[in-house]
Design an enzyme around this catalytic site. Structure first.
Site, PDB file in Angstrom:
ATOM      1  CD1 TRP A  74      -1.319   2.270   2.279  1.00  0.00           C
ATOM      2  CD2 TRP A  74      -2.889   1.619   0.857  1.00  0.00           C
ATOM      3  NE1 TRP A  74      -2.252   3.269   2.217  1.00  0.00           N
ATOM      4  CE2 TRP A  74      -3.243   2.895   1.355  1.00  0.00           C
ATOM      5  CE3 TRP A  74      -3.741   1.016  -0.051  1.00  0.00           C
ATOM      6  CZ2 TRP A  74      -4.400   3.564   0.965  1.00  0.00           C
ATOM      7  CZ3 TRP A  74      -4.906   1.689  -0.432  1.00  0.00           C
ATOM      8  CH2 TRP A  74      -5.222   2.941   0.059  1.00  0.00           C
ATOM      9  N   GLY A 101       5.726  -1.129   7.076  1.00  0.00           N
ATOM     10  CA  GLY A 101       6.033  -0.110   8.087  1.00  0.00           C
ATOM     11  C   GLY A 101       6.683   1.092   7.416  1.00  0.00           C
ATOM     12  CG  HIS A 505     -29.883  32.126  16.827  1.00  0.00           C
ATOM     13  ND1 HIS A 505     -30.163  33.461  17.030  1.00  0.00           N
ATOM     14  CD2 HIS A 505     -28.788  31.873  17.579  1.00  0.00           C
ATOM     15  CE1 HIS A 505     -29.271  33.994  17.833  1.00  0.00           C
ATOM     16  NE2 HIS A 505     -28.410  33.051  18.188  1.00  0.00           N
ATOM     17  CE  LYS A 604     -13.606   4.713   2.051  1.00  0.00           C
ATOM     18  NZ  LYS A 604     -13.983   5.343   3.349  1.00  0.00           N
TER      19      LYS A 604
END
Ligand code: AGP
Length: 609
Positions: A74, A101, A505, A604
């Site tokens: 990713w 990582g 209000h 999505k």
């Protein structure tokens, strides 16, 4: 986020084992995949942009091996390309590495290795690992010694898998902050980012701790070493009670719940390598190329949609208070049609999880010939919005699968806090306290997640209402808007987010026993005024569910129900309030039996205007 798999065994099954393991990790989301395996004393590598299936197709059925590593990437550092896909290797391809990582000090290491003649072929942080091992191998007695020395130089987070042509019968793996599990069976070992990838082979697993590495052999034996204290570790395997049917979401019933529970990890990865509490500095590599232009910015326009827009509203308060720069947040769908004066000293900042939202892309296109600076806060590396901006800061939240945005909001607000600190150049009195608080937040997020059972009870109590008011003041106001959206889009309940000061209000007219209010009443200079709003509501028999700071006893007298969050700064309260509201909305939707991850009518990523 990335996933790694490594396999070694006495059978020729390593390639299948790694490919099946990568398939099991597909739920983590990825944009490229790769494998390296030993064919005798030669490392063969194959990397593909796209799905694991593309790897299978490329390898065909005739390939066999006993030692292999694989990776689903990713993208965080470097675009989605074959050269950036893992495994990465040293120049003569005798060492291959896969990594999940972030190597925080990769720039320093890359520069040092380059100065020693090393040539890099990718834009990734990971590639430094293969060259560093190679460098140490030249002066160490054994490969393991070189591996250990290289590990000692790495800062950040890693789960590593490493193979070498020098030792075809050995698989190495190491862990720091990123999860790594070792599966042990008869005549085999397998390492992976999570148990779902080892289940096909064994239920006997050993969980690695930080600063530990494994040396696994082809006969299934393994040795663990604590390389921080240079001590052997003896740890027996435990039997995994794992229901493979839940694979994909790990142990979670829905992606939304999994992504809410990732909040501590999200907070950590959004700040990893970007804050130094001890030296009170921030480091936003993605803005370094526009440092001089940022000095002349006297106004910032933030454009976004949905949850990203509400993150932008939090960013408005943060940047104005911490950096003293005027900010205006606009819905991208409105911005693109407005005829407003736009000077070159105004910068545009686009916020987007997907990086593909059509309205936000259109907003960026509108200012293309304005000559203004275009910045991005984006989660998806290499996405259209990321590529359209001049500079930006990635969220590093990993892929967000559920339609309802949860961890992305947490990451966006965290990044916006870092940007506010960056733009303040350290001048703000909030600088040090905020750095320290950002570092402390992951643990505080865990405190809220631990309240899931009580959140579930509250959700059941309130799930039947057809209308809901969400109220907040100051930093609580954008939270009220975002909380209302979460409930709307997951539970289809009519929910209004309002500035608490606005109740008199008009909206107060709607309050009655069937119209409850979710009041954000965390510690802030405006808390007393929020108490008054709550009393107004209770005077009209409106029910109130409040979010408050631990230790606040007043609120218990004012509200029907209270969700407590740990003490935090007013400026970081949205990051904790959001987790509580996300959990509440999730459990209301589950109570109502709705498709939590795929709410009706929604997508999505809204790639049409
Ligand atoms: C939020 O829960 C929704 N999924 C939606 O509002 C989303 O935030 C909006 O469509 C913007 O998407 P982006 O962040 O990918 O641009």
């Amino acid at each position: 986020m990335c996933g790694i798999v490594g396999y070694i065994g006495s059978q020729q099954r390593a390639i299948d084992a790694v490919l099946n393991g990568l398939t099991a990790l597909e739920y983590r989301g990825y944009d490229s995949a790769g494998i390296a395996f030993l064919d005798g004393e030669t490392i063969i590598t194959n990397k593909q942009v796209g799905r694991v299936q593309a790897l299978r197709d490329a390898l065909g059925d005739d390939k066999t091996a006993m030692t292999a590593i694989g990776h689903t990437r990713w993208a965080t550092h470097g675009g989605v390309t074959i050269k950036n896909a893992h495994p990465h290797y040293n120049s003569d391809q005798t060492i291959a590495v896969v990594h999940n990582g972030i190597i925080e000090n990769h720039v320093e290491l890359r520069n040092s290795l380059r100065a020693q003649g090393y040539i890099f072929v990718s834009d990734t942080d990971t590639e430094v690992v293969s060259h560093l091992i190679d460098l140490y191998r030249r002066s160490s007695k054994t490969f393991q010694e070189a591996f250990e020395q290289a590990l000692g130089q790495l800062r950040g987070a890693y789960a590593l898998g490493v193979i070498t042509a020098e030792e075809p019968d050995v698989l190495y793996a190491a862990r720091l902050s990123s999860p790594l599990v070792l599966g042990v069976g008869d005549g085999m070992c397998i390492v992976a980012s999570d148990p779902s990838a080892v289940m096909e082979h064994t239920r006997r697993v050993v969980y690695l701790n930080d600063y530990e590495f494994i040396r696994a052999e082809r006969d299934g034996t393994y040795h663990i070493k604590d390389f921080k204290h240079s001590l052997p570790v003896s740890r027996k395997a435990e039997v995994l009670d794992y229901d493979a049917t839940k694979a994909g979401k790990g142990d979670y019933a829905h992606f939304m719940l999994k992504e809410i529970y990732e909040a501590p990890y999200t907070l950590r990865s959004a700040t990893l390598g970007r804050i130094r509490v001890e030296s009170s500095t921030t480091k936003l590599g993605g803005l370094e190329n526009v440092t001089s232009q940022l000095r002349y910015i006297d106004r910032l326009v933030i454009v976004a949609c949905g949850t990203s827009y509400y993150a932008g509203l939090v960013g408005e308060y943060l940047i104005e208070e911490i950096a003293g720069i005027p900010v205006e947040v606009q819905l991208a769908s409105e911005f693109k049609y407005r005829n407003e004066p736009f000077s070159r000293s105004t910068a545009l900042l686009a916020i987007s999880q997907s990086g593909e939202t059509a309205d936000t892309i259109a907003a960026l296109k509108k200012v293309e010939d304005y000559g203004c600076l275009r910045l991005g806060v984006v989660n998806t590396v290499g996405s259209t919005i990321a590529r359209m901006t001049d500079a930006g800061v990635y969220c590093h939240a990993g892929p967000e699968q559920a339609v309802a945005s949860t961890k992305a909001f947490i990451a966006q607000v965290t990044v916006l806090t870092l940007i506010a600190l960056h733009l303040s150049n350290g001048a703000s009195k909030l600088y040090r306290p905020l750095l320290a608080e950002l570092d402390a937040l992951p643990k505080k997020a865990e405190t809220i997640l631990a309240q899931a059972a009580s959140m579930k009870r509250l959700a059941k109590k309130y799930a039947h209402y057809r209308d809901f008011m969400f109220l907040g003041r100051g930093y609580g106001y954008p939270c009220a808007l975002e909380g209302a959206l979460k409930l709307k889009e997951t539970s289809y309940i009519h929910a209004e987010g309002y500035a608490a000061g606005e109740m008199k209000h008009g909206p107060l007219a709607m309050i009655d026993p069937d119209f409850p209010t979710f009041a954000i009443a965390t510690h802030s200079p405006l808390l007393e005024k929020t108490y008054s709003n709550i009393e107004e509501i209770r005077a009209r028999q409106g029910k109130v569910l409040a979010i408050a700071t631990e230790g606040n006893e007043t609120i218990a007298r004012l509200a029907d129900d209270v969700i407590y969050i740990p003490e935090t700064l007013d400026q970081t309260s949205p990051l904790l309030v959001a987790i509580a509201m996300q959990l509440f909305s999730y459990y209301v939707a589950v109570t109502k039996g709705y498709d939590v991850d795929r709410p009706r009518n929604l997508a999505k990523s809204v790639t049409v205007e």
